[in-house]
Design a protein around this motif. Structure first.
Motif, PDB file in Angstrom:
ATOM      1  N   THR A  30      39.346  66.169  75.509  1.00 12.28           N
ATOM      2  CA  THR A  30      39.081  67.535  75.926  1.00 12.28           C
ATOM      3  C   THR A  30      39.165  68.539  74.780  1.00 12.28           C
ATOM      4  OG1 THR A  30      39.893  67.023  78.139  1.00 12.28           O
ATOM      5  CG2 THR A  30      39.730  69.355  77.547  1.00 12.28           C
ATOM      6  N   ASP A  31      40.202  68.487  73.993  1.00 11.40           N
ATOM      7  CA  ASP A  31      40.383  69.448  72.903  1.00 11.40           C
ATOM      8  C   ASP A  31      39.988  68.890  71.543  1.00 11.40           C
ATOM      9  OD1 ASP A  31      41.374  71.390  74.659  1.00 11.40           O
ATOM     10  OD2 ASP A  31      43.416  70.608  74.490  1.00 11.40           O
ATOM     11  N   SER A  90      33.579  67.226  77.457  1.00 12.82           N
ATOM     12  CA  SER A  90      33.689  68.156  76.332  1.00 12.82           C
ATOM     13  C   SER A  90      32.814  67.742  75.147  1.00 12.82           C
ATOM     14  CB  SER A  90      35.149  68.285  75.888  1.00 12.82           C
ATOM     15  OG  SER A  90      35.620  67.062  75.371  1.00 12.82           O
TER      16      SER A  90
END
Length: 147
Positions: A30-31, A90
């Motif tokens: 995700t990040d 993402s």
């Protein structure tokens, strides 16, 4: 409740359970993009002029691979592990999920489980319905699938 337990509970509701002694680990993408981009020497320039990213993007996959290798080593992943890959949504617009899975799957000694926010039809996967999709040799777990 930690992430692994949350996923175990969700999978058990789908009819899956892990036998005693089986282990599992979650690798979250995700990040990964903002973390990777922030670590670049000229990160501020890329944020100001995103069109410059095209020359840098090929290095993003190598970053994910290195992070995944460190993750597998840190978790002592063995043959009886299930490694779950989450946050692949993402990647949209930066990398294709197929490219990432093709690089990471051979590194997993046990099973790789990909939480895929897209659609599946006739063995064709489409991330967020944005690409034509790809064929992949996998067993899908869909909301309407009965076990």
């Amino acid at each position: 409740m930690n992430k692994e337990n949350k996923y175990n509970n969700k999978l058990e509701r789908l009819g899956f359970s892990f036998e005693r002694g089986g282990d599992w680990a979650v690798f979250d993408l995700t990040d990964s993009f903002p973390n990777w981009l922030a670590s670049q020497r000229y990160a501020k320039s890329y944020f100001q002029k995103p069109n410059l990213l095209s020359t840098l993007l090929p290095k993003y996959l190598a970053y994910i691979e290195a992070e995944f290798d460190a993750f597998l080593q840190d978790k002592n992943v063995s043959d009886d592990f299930v490694v779950a890959l989450q946050g692949v949504g993402s990647l949209f617009g930066f990398l294709k999920v197929k490219e990432v899975v093709d690089k990471l799957a051979p590194k997993v000694k046990g099973r790789l489980l990909v939480f895929f926010p897209g659609s599946y039809e006739d063995n064709n996967y489409r991330l967020l319905d944005g690409y034509d999709g790809w064929n992949y040799l996998a067993v899908p777990i869909t909301a309407d699938k009965e076990f």
